[in-house]
Design a protein around this motif. Structure first.
Motif, short mmCIF file in Angstrom:
data_model
loop_
_atom_site.label_atom_id
_atom_site.label_comp_id
_atom_site.label_asym_id
_atom_site.label_seq_id
_atom_site.Cartn_x
_atom_site.Cartn_y
_atom_site.Cartn_z
N ASP A 40 0.83 -1.21 0.00
CA ASP A 40 0.00 0.00 0.00
C ASP A 40 0.86 1.26 0.00
OD1 ASP A 40 -2.29 -1.49 -0.02
OD2 ASP A 40 -2.71 -1.29 2.13
N THR A 87 2.15 1.77 -3.46
CA THR A 87 1.09 2.28 -4.32
C THR A 87 0.90 3.77 -4.12
OG1 THR A 87 -0.05 0.14 -4.25
CG2 THR A 87 -1.36 2.05 -4.90
N GLU A 107 1.52 6.68 -6.95
CA GLU A 107 0.45 7.58 -7.37
C GLU A 107 0.88 9.03 -7.27
OE1 GLU A 107 -3.20 6.86 -5.36
OE2 GLU A 107 -3.66 5.04 -6.50
N ALA A 118 -5.98 -9.37 -7.38
CA ALA A 118 -7.29 -8.73 -7.35
C ALA A 118 -7.39 -7.84 -6.11
CB ALA A 118 -8.39 -9.79 -7.34
N ARG A 119 -6.63 -6.74 -6.15
CA ARG A 119 -6.59 -5.82 -5.01
C ARG A 119 -6.84 -4.40 -5.50
NH1 ARG A 119 -1.39 -8.27 -4.44
NH2 ARG A 119 -1.46 -10.14 -3.15
N GLU A 120 -7.44 -3.61 -4.62
CA GLU A 120 -7.62 -2.19 -4.89
C GLU A 120 -7.02 -1.41 -3.73
OE1 GLU A 120 -8.71 -0.75 -7.50
OE2 GLU A 120 -9.78 -2.33 -8.60
N PRO A 121 -6.41 -0.26 -3.96
CA PRO A 121 -6.14 0.29 -5.29
C PRO A 121 -4.94 -0.38 -5.93
CG PRO A 121 -5.22 1.73 -3.63
CD PRO A 121 -5.91 0.62 -2.88
N ARG A 122 -4.90 -0.36 -7.27
CA ARG A 122 -3.74 -0.87 -7.98
C ARG A 122 -2.72 0.24 -8.13
NH1 ARG A 122 -8.01 -2.63 -11.25
NH2 ARG A 122 -8.60 -4.77 -10.72
N THR A 123 -1.46 -0.15 -8.24
CA THR A 123 -0.44 0.85 -8.49
C THR A 123 -0.64 1.41 -9.90
OG1 THR A 123 1.21 -0.61 -9.49
CG2 THR A 123 1.18 -0.48 -7.07
N ALA A 149 -1.88 -0.65 -13.30
CA ALA A 149 -3.03 -0.21 -14.08
C ALA A 149 -2.65 0.04 -15.54
CB ALA A 149 -3.63 1.06 -13.46
#
Length: 298
Positions: free
Chosen positions: A73, A76, A80, A273-278, A282
């Motif tokens: 996380d 990520t 972002e 299958a995780r959010e948010p993706r880096t 993406a």
């Protein structure tokens, strides 16, 4: 705490204080002190150790799960913020099954043209290892079979269908045929991938369907080893059509379709299958979708 969690993850991965310190680019005393500080902060022992690393404690195993989530996380968030200021950059870590390795430039080359600040690490791994690495946050994406064995919780983008050919030198039995059957192929001296590879399990399955069995006289987990033995004219192999085309086989090597059945299996990109993706993951998914459309239009 993030740096201490990364220390701990490296130790859990290597199971050796010296190797973990070397991987992190720090001294072993610094690593040991960092792990001890993390244990003090959490109030539990994480590592069983005497003169060397022995194992993680049960609490250590629990903390390892959280460490992977927290550090992922954090990565990520950093990506972002960096992408918002300067565009995409960083390193994408991809693990691919051996038969898909030759296809990776079709994904990485256009991706880097769009995002020149991005670099890649590409590893050759079995399908089981691909999923394990993905689940442990050790890679960002994998390229593997989608329809043959359970994938678990992943998001997938089908890229292409893998079909199989007899790869053999000119002048050998069957080399002048337009197509061959699985049972005929089983009679040739074969060099194949090792049984831990899903490609090998697929081949064994289709041979069994034809009432035959694989009796390879050479096994390897390296495609280069298989190619080099095929070129001697003493061995043949079973490989996907797309792989043969990518390597540009010409005389004196023949690639002959195998029928009875004409089998195919889907290969694609998988991400957790995780959010948010880096932002990097993406963007890689978008590139994979463009590649999939290009394959479909052929």
């Amino acid at each position: 705490m993030i740096d201490k969690l990364e220390f701990f993850m490296a130790l859990a991965r290597t199971r050796h204080f010296g190797k973990a310190a070397e991987e992190l680019g720090i001294t072993q005393p610094t690593l040991s002190a960092g792990i001890k500080q993390l244990e003090d902060q959490l109030g539990v022992m994480l590592v069983l150790r005497g003169s060397r690393f022995q194992a993680l404690t049960p609490e250590g195993e629990q903390v390892l799960v959280w460490a992977r989530r927290i550090t992922n996380d954090t990565r990520t968030m950093r990506e972002e913020m960096h992408a918002a200021r300067r565009g995409l950059s960083g390193r994408l870590r991809i693990a691919a099954i051996p038969t898909a390795l030759a296809m990776t430039p079709l994904l990485t080359t256009p991706f880097r043209e769009r995002h020149p600040g991005v670099s890649f690490t590409i590893l050759s791994r079995t399908s089981i290892e691909v999923l394990s690495l993905l689940g442990n946050f050790d890679i960002d994406a994998g390229i593997t079979y989608l329809d043959n064995e359970p994938l678990g919780r992943v998001l997938s983008v089908p890229l292409y269908a893998e079909r199989y050919q007899l790869i053999t030198a000119a002048g050998t039995p069957l080399s002048e045929r337009e197509q061959v059957t699985w049972s005929e192929v089983a009679e040739r001296p074969l060099c194949l991938l090792t049984p831990d590879m899903q490609n090998r399990r697929i081949i064994d399955h289709h041979l069994a369907e034809a009432g035959a069995s694989a009796r390879p006289t050479l096994e390897s987990n390296s495609m280069i080893v298989l190619f080099s033995h095929i070129r001697t004219g003493k061995w043949s192999s079973i490989m996907p059509l797309n792989l043969a085309e990518t390597f540009g086989f010409a005389e004196p090597i023949r690639a002959i379709p195998i029928v009875g059945p004409d089998a195919s299996h889907s290969v694609g990109l998988v991400v957790a299958a995780r959010e948010p993706r880096t932002p990097l993951v993406a963007a890689l998914l978008e590139e994979a979708q463009r590649l999939a459309k290009a394959f479909q239009s052929k």
